[in-house]
Structures are given as structure tokens and as C-alpha cells.
Motif scaffolding. Structure first.
Motif, short mmCIF file in Angstrom:
data_model
loop_
_atom_site.label_atom_id
_atom_site.label_comp_id
_atom_site.label_asym_id
_atom_site.label_seq_id
_atom_site.Cartn_x
_atom_site.Cartn_y
_atom_site.Cartn_z
N MET A 68 22.15 9.63 13.79
CA MET A 68 22.70 8.64 13.13
C MET A 68 21.64 7.47 12.92
O MET A 68 21.08 7.12 13.76
CB MET A 68 23.92 8.12 13.64
CG MET A 68 24.73 6.72 13.22
SD MET A 68 25.96 6.13 14.01
CE MET A 68 27.08 7.25 13.62
N VAL A 69 21.69 6.93 11.65
CA VAL A 69 20.60 6.07 11.41
C VAL A 69 21.28 4.63 11.56
O VAL A 69 22.16 4.17 10.82
CB VAL A 69 19.83 6.01 9.90
CG1 VAL A 69 18.96 5.15 9.80
CG2 VAL A 69 19.34 7.52 9.80
N GLY A 70 20.79 3.84 12.62
CA GLY A 70 21.21 2.24 12.84
C GLY A 70 22.62 2.63 13.42
O GLY A 70 22.96 3.47 14.12
N GLU A 71 23.16 1.49 13.14
CA GLU A 71 24.69 1.46 13.95
C GLU A 71 25.76 2.06 13.25
O GLU A 71 25.67 2.32 11.82
CB GLU A 71 24.91 0.04 14.05
CG GLU A 71 24.12 -0.97 15.03
CD GLU A 71 24.71 -2.42 15.17
OE1 GLU A 71 25.58 -2.63 14.83
OE2 GLU A 71 23.56 -3.36 15.32
N GLU A 72 26.60 2.57 14.12
CA GLU A 72 27.86 3.12 13.42
C GLU A 72 28.60 2.45 12.66
O GLU A 72 29.07 1.06 12.90
CB GLU A 72 28.88 3.76 14.54
CG GLU A 72 30.00 4.44 14.21
CD GLU A 72 30.95 4.69 15.22
OE1 GLU A 72 32.16 5.23 14.86
OE2 GLU A 72 30.47 4.99 16.32
N GLY A 73 28.88 2.77 11.52
CA GLY A 73 29.60 1.96 10.45
C GLY A 73 29.06 1.09 9.79
O GLY A 73 29.36 0.15 8.84
N ARG A 74 27.64 0.72 9.84
CA ARG A 74 26.77 -0.06 8.96
C ARG A 74 25.66 0.71 8.20
O ARG A 74 24.83 -0.27 7.77
CB ARG A 74 25.92 -1.20 9.89
CG ARG A 74 27.01 -1.87 10.97
CD ARG A 74 26.32 -2.95 11.52
NE ARG A 74 25.47 -3.93 10.46
CZ ARG A 74 25.79 -4.78 9.88
NH1 ARG A 74 26.87 -5.19 9.75
NH2 ARG A 74 25.03 -5.53 8.97
N GLY A 75 25.98 2.04 7.96
CA GLY A 75 24.84 2.67 7.34
C GLY A 75 24.76 2.31 5.83
O GLY A 75 23.82 2.00 5.19
N PHE A 76 26.01 1.85 5.12
CA PHE A 76 25.78 1.57 3.64
C PHE A 76 24.90 -0.04 3.52
O PHE A 76 24.39 -0.29 2.90
CB PHE A 76 27.26 1.31 3.36
CG PHE A 76 27.29 0.91 1.94
CD1 PHE A 76 27.06 2.03 0.81
CD2 PHE A 76 27.71 -0.41 1.41
CE1 PHE A 76 27.21 1.57 -0.72
CE2 PHE A 76 27.74 -0.79 0.14
CZ PHE A 76 27.40 0.26 -0.95
N MET A 77 25.48 -0.70 4.47
CA MET A 77 25.18 -2.11 4.47
C MET A 77 23.60 -2.09 5.00
O MET A 77 22.85 -2.98 4.50
CB MET A 77 26.02 -3.14 5.50
CG MET A 77 27.24 -3.38 4.77
SD MET A 77 28.25 -4.37 5.73
CE MET A 77 28.71 -3.35 7.37
N ASP A 78 23.28 -1.48 6.03
CA ASP A 78 21.83 -1.80 6.53
C ASP A 78 20.89 -0.59 5.84
O ASP A 78 19.50 -0.72 5.91
CB ASP A 78 21.86 -1.33 8.14
CG ASP A 78 22.73 -2.23 8.71
OD1 ASP A 78 22.70 -3.86 8.28
OD2 ASP A 78 23.15 -2.20 9.86
#
Length: 403
Positions: free
Chosen positions: A246-256
Motif C-alpha cells: 500500500m502506498v502511503g496511508e490507508e484511505g489517502r491514496g487519492f488525495m496523496d
């Protein structure tokens, strides 16, 4: 704001021209079956994908580009990149594309693999070794899995989901129009892990490798023009991915990840459009001076003068629109409406320039012996991808309507 071309860009531009002369043009001469009016026939294999021979040429160019410092010139120095600002990089992209479109020069960079969306991978040791470093070294190619058959502009309503199962995430869904997915080694897939339809929160990003049995490629999508053999339907069925991918934090893929790319992508694409339009304009000027009708060069006709005057004005307007937006981006601002305005005008500009080039060249411009009809087909997509014209207008208007 300094309106002069930065010395670094002038130096890099000269070096880029030299690189093309020494490294790219010999490969174009050696593999000229991929160029010219019949080049597309040799470019694709029996399944409609980019053939292995061309991919090997592309890899050779990109490995040389890594050594020369062009491949990652737009990435921060802290992660091994060249550290160019967005303004400097967009000016480089304009220079790269201000030349005959029928060549291998676009392969010098891979702006679907080496992007700011990949930066979170550098902070994770596992992802840095498995994905980030190979991508930066042109040993691995990525594609960006966002668009779905039923969701393009309304992508936050995506139907692709990912559910946690122990140490894995299980992805199910379909992505389409994914450039370079026919040969990419891995794909950054965006899937909803929580939240409601339309909420950008709750969408996560995952890196899925080509050999994952849960990632199956469907029909190759034949493009109208431009990047043929690179798009396909991508199906994810019970696609199991280790949690560490998973890239970055869970639930923040679209934003980050996805939203991190919006302004950056729209501005370097606008620079590309300006470069293409500038080259088309120059071809029209040369032809208008040489081509005669009724005993005079066609450039003496007021109708030709009007077309070229309008096009040249549009080029200059769009050039400074994207440069101002890039300059503001580098100051730490994020003028989303101005980025949308640049991309709106950039796509329109490339389309108009290709249309004018065909019109000025008359019947000859309509045939594949000249590159203008190919530019006409390729340019049309620029008013759709990375946000349609309508989405750009909505973004611009919402800025002033407090939406």
C-alpha cells in the motif's frame, strides 16, 4: 518574476539536443521501420500491443537518459533526482517537444513511472528497494490505474474495492484507458477501502506487480492516434497484494497520490502542447513562404496571415499562462484554477495548431506522407485525458463561485 530563461534550462536544453543527436537519432536511423507513414504497422505485435523490439529500443534510450541525468531531472535531489523546479521542468518539456513528432525523443522521460506520486515509496525501505529505486533507474515501468469503465471525471465514485484479509489486501475491479499498461511491470491501483461514494477519503493506492495472478489484462484499446498499443482493460479479481505494498496511508491514496499529480501533470502537459504548437507553427511559416499559387507565395494571402497571426498569439498566451502557474507552484502555492486554465488552453492550442497546419498545407497536409494528420489525431485526446475541457471549466468557475 524573471521572464528570462534560467541559465540552467538553457544549459540543459543544449545538453538535451546533444543527447538526442548522439544517442537517439542513431537509433531512429537503425530502427526507421517504426517511423514515417507506415511506422504504426511495425510498432504493434499481432495482439495490438507495442512490440518487444520497440520496447528494447525504448529501454536503451531510457537507460542512457538515466546516465545523462534527464530521466529523473524533475525529481527532488533528496531522492536522487535532478532537482529541477516545476517551472524549469515544464520549460524543458516545451523544448523537448518543439521538434518533429516522428521520433524516439519522447522516450527520454517516462512521466507515468517517474512521478511525484511515487515519492511516498522512498520513505519505506521495502517499497524503496522493490519499486522506487528500480523505477528511478529505468529498470521498472509503472502505469497509473485510476479510470474505470463507468467512472472517469467522477472517479471518486469508483467501483474498484480493496478489503483487508490478514497481511494482504484483496482488490476487485476494472480499470480502463490505462496508458502503458500493455507493457508496464507494475501498476499503481486506486481502490476504495472505506468511506462513501464520492468521498475522496477512503481511496487507497496499491502497487501490483505484473506476475500477480489476480491482475489480468483484457482487450487492448486501439487509440485514435498518438500512443497506440499502450492501453488496455485491466481486470483485478481476488487480486491479493501484501499489506506493505500500500502506498502511503490507508484511505489517502487519492488525495496523496492522484491529487498530488494534478497540477504537476496538467502543467507539463500544457508545456508539451506549446512545444508541439510552436513546431507546427514554424512548419506553416516555412511552407507559406515557399508554396506559390496564382504566381505568389501563399503567405501573401490575408487568410493565411490571419491564421498564423492568431496561432502565434495563442501560443504566446498559453506559454506564459503555464509558466506563471508553474512559478506559483514553485512558490508553495497551489492555484488549481490557474493550472486548469493552462491545461484547457493547452489542449485547445494543440488541436488548433494541428488543424491550421493541415489547412495551410492543403491537400498534402491531409495525407500521412506529412506528420500533420497524425498530430491532428494525437491532439484530440488532450481535450479529454487528465480532466476534460468541461472539468477544467468547472474547476475554474468554482474558484470564483466559492464551491
Amino acid at each position: 518574476m524573471n521572464f528570462e530563461t534560467p541559465p540552467l534550462v538553457e544549459t540543459f536544453s543544449d545538453q538535451l539536443d546533444r543527447f538526442i543527436e548522439l544517442e537517439v537519432e542513431p537509433l531512429e536511423a537503425e530502427h526507421d521501420q517504426f517511423l514515417g507513414e507506415t511506422g504504426e504497422q511495425s510498432l504493434l505485435d499481432a495482439d495490438g500491443r507495442v512490440c518487444e523490439e520497440y520496447l528494447s529500443v525504448m529501454d536503451e534510450i531510457q537507460r542512457a537518459s538515466v546516465e545523462a541525468g534527464f530521466y529523473t531531472m524533475h525529481m527532488p535531489e533528496s531522492v536522487g533526482g535532478g532537482g529541477l523546479s516545476l517551472l524549469e521542468f515544464t520549460m524543458m518539456m516545451e523544448h523537448l517537444h518543439d521538434r518533429h513528432p516522428d521520433g524516439f525523443h519522447e522516450d527520454i522521460v517516462d512521466l507515468l513511472s517517474v512521478t511525484p506520486a511515487l515519492l511516498p515509496c522512498h520513505d519505506d525501505e521495502y517499497q524503496r528497494e522493490r519499486f522506487f529505486d528500480p523505477v528511478m533507474d529505468a529498470e521498472m515501468h509503472l502505469c497509473f490505474g485510476l479510470t474505470e469503465p463507468d467512472h472517469g471525471s467522477d472517479i471518486t465514485h469508483m467501483e474498484t474495492t480493496a478489503e483487508r484479509d490478514g497481511d494482504e489486501w484483496v482488490i476487485d475491479g476494472t480499470k480502463c484507458f490505462i496508458t502503458n499498461s500493455t507493457f508496464a511491470d507494475a501498476i499503481m491501483v486506486h481502490a476504495r477501502t472505506s468511506g462513501e461514494d464520492g468521498d475522496p477519503r477512503g481511496i487507497s493506492s496499491f502497487l501490483v506487480e505484473r506476475d500477480n495472478p489476480g491482475w489480468q489484462q483484457g482487450k487492448v484499446q486501439r487509440a485514435m492516434g498518438g500512443d497506440v498499443g499502450r492501453h488496455a482493460f485491466n481486470h483485478f479479481t481476488d487480486c491479493r497484494v501484501p499489506a506493505e505494498q500500500m502506498v502511503g496511508e490507508e484511505g489517502r491514496g487519492f488525495m496523496d497520490a492522484a491529487m498530488r499529480l494534478v497540477g504537476w501533470t496538467r502543467l507539463h502537459l500544457t508545456a508539451k502542447c506549446v512545444g508541439r504548437a510552436q513546431w507546427l507553427f514554424e512548419q506553416c511559416v516555412d511552407y507559406a513562404k515557399q508554396r506559390t499559387s496564382f504566381g505568389e507565395p501563399i503567405g501573401t494571402r490575408q487568410s493565411i496571415k490571419n491564421m498564423l497571426a492568431e496561432l502565434r498569439t495563442d501560443i504566446e498566451q498559453t506559454r506564459w499562462l503555464y509558466r506563471h502557474a508553474a512559478w506559483r507552484y514553485d512558490q508553495g502555492e497551489n492555484p488549481r484554477w490557474e493550472q486548469s486554465a493552462a491545461w484547457l488552453r493547452g489542449g485547445e492550442l494543440w488541436n488548433r495548431a494541428a488543424d491550421v497546419a493541415i489547412q495551410v498545407h492543403g491537400g498534402a497536409g491531409f495525407f500521412r506522407s506529412l506528420p500533420f494528420e497524425g498530430e491532428y489525431r494525437a491532439a484530440r485526446a488532450a481535450r479529454i485525458y487528465d480532466g476534460t475541457d468541461e472539468i477544467q471549466r468547472r474547476t475554474i468557475a468554482n474558484q470564483f463561485l466559492d464551491r
